[in-house]
Design an enzyme around this catalytic site. Sequence first.
Site, mmCIF file in Angstrom:
data_model
loop_
_atom_site.group_PDB
_atom_site.id
_atom_site.type_symbol
_atom_site.label_atom_id
_atom_site.label_comp_id
_atom_site.label_asym_id
_atom_site.label_seq_id
_atom_site.Cartn_x
_atom_site.Cartn_y
_atom_site.Cartn_z
ATOM 1 N N ASP A 1 0.871 -1.182 0.000
ATOM 2 C CA ASP A 1 0.000 0.000 0.000
ATOM 3 C C ASP A 1 0.905 1.228 0.000
ATOM 4 O O ASP A 1 2.114 1.121 0.228
ATOM 5 C CB ASP A 1 -0.896 0.006 1.243
ATOM 6 C CG ASP A 1 -2.163 0.831 1.051
ATOM 7 O OD1 ASP A 1 -3.236 0.239 0.852
ATOM 8 O OD2 ASP A 1 -2.069 2.070 1.082
ATOM 9 N N ASN B 1 -5.774 -5.003 -5.954
ATOM 10 C CA ASN B 1 -6.928 -4.342 -5.342
ATOM 11 C C ASN B 1 -6.766 -2.826 -5.243
ATOM 12 O O ASN B 1 -7.758 -2.119 -5.122
ATOM 13 C CB ASN B 1 -7.146 -4.929 -3.943
ATOM 14 C CG ASN B 1 -8.049 -4.077 -3.089
ATOM 15 O OD1 ASN B 1 -9.264 -4.055 -3.269
ATOM 16 N ND2 ASN B 1 -7.464 -3.327 -2.164
ATOM 17 N N TYR C 1 -13.417 6.570 -13.379
ATOM 18 C CA TYR C 1 -13.549 5.330 -12.607
ATOM 19 C C TYR C 1 -14.274 4.262 -13.431
ATOM 20 O O TYR C 1 -13.856 3.102 -13.472
ATOM 21 C CB TYR C 1 -14.299 5.613 -11.307
ATOM 22 C CG TYR C 1 -14.283 4.474 -10.314
ATOM 23 C CD1 TYR C 1 -13.262 4.360 -9.381
ATOM 24 C CD2 TYR C 1 -15.286 3.506 -10.310
ATOM 25 C CE1 TYR C 1 -13.241 3.321 -8.456
ATOM 26 C CE2 TYR C 1 -15.273 2.462 -9.398
ATOM 27 C CZ TYR C 1 -14.252 2.377 -8.473
ATOM 28 O OH TYR C 1 -14.229 1.342 -7.572
ATOM 29 N N ILE D 1 -19.368 -0.900 -0.826
ATOM 30 C CA ILE D 1 -18.933 -1.673 0.337
ATOM 31 C C ILE D 1 -18.545 -0.715 1.449
ATOM 32 O O ILE D 1 -18.003 0.369 1.193
ATOM 33 C CB ILE D 1 -17.715 -2.562 -0.025
ATOM 34 C CG1 ILE D 1 -18.004 -3.405 -1.287
ATOM 35 C CG2 ILE D 1 -17.319 -3.442 1.145
ATOM 36 C CD1 ILE D 1 -19.089 -4.436 -1.158
ATOM 37 N N THR E 1 -16.258 0.789 3.350
ATOM 38 C CA THR E 1 -14.806 0.976 3.381
ATOM 39 C C THR E 1 -14.510 2.449 3.615
ATOM 40 O O THR E 1 -15.400 3.306 3.502
ATOM 41 C CB THR E 1 -14.156 0.562 2.046
ATOM 42 O OG1 THR E 1 -14.583 1.493 1.024
ATOM 43 C CG2 THR E 1 -14.533 -0.855 1.653
#
Length: 249
Positions: free
Chosen positions: A35, A88, A154, A187, A189
């Site tokens: 990350d 991801n 996106y 989701i 997050t």
Amino acid sequence: MLQGKVSLVTGAASGIGRAIALSYAHAGAKVVVSDLSPEGGRETVALIERDGGAAFFVPADVSRPDDCRDLVARTVRHFGRLDVACNNAGIGGEMAPTADYPIDAWQQVIGINLSGVFYGMKYQLAQMIANGGGAIVNVASILGQVAFAGAPAYTAAKHGVIGLTKAAALDHAGQHVRVNAVGPAFIHTPMIERLEHDEAANAQLVALHPMGRLGQPDEVAELVLWLSSAKASFVTGAYYPVDGGYLTR
């Protein structure tokens, strides 16, 4: 399910990526956590180690090809091989109509969300082929199948991830590497936390899902884990939504 395997997860400092990293570890894999956030990444490693798993953190910006190359190289130096990878890492980007969308925002979203998946796979695939096979799961989105007003970059990036997944699956099926994609809906997050404080906006999001709620990171991780394991041994080039029925509308 992944006993003795070496896995790599990008964007693993929080949210879906963290849930995937933890699911891999619980299934017996060693995990490379990557990350841009050292704090969150090391926290994910600590959670894995607390439960007796093996993990280490590698900072990487997936929009930089050299970072993706070095990420795989460090994985192999540390654990000796690479068997499973989940691409991801991603950002939501700015919201604006297509005609008004800023060029720099477009380049940032495409660079991370689409080019970052290509760069990651380029080096992951080479290593997996050298190992004799492996499995890659790319995290796309429901917006890889449909559009969302104000999110042209996106939407384009996630559509591209699905096409890229299919191309890679065709290219490397004969080399024992499976490549699949998952498509989460909205989701719980950090990416959407700000919307959860706006009751009206949150209610609108929930209403888009026939199941009447948003998803949880663990629900995405369960699907990713299955696709990464030998239980999905005859599955490649596929796109699996995990969306509470969003795409059925």
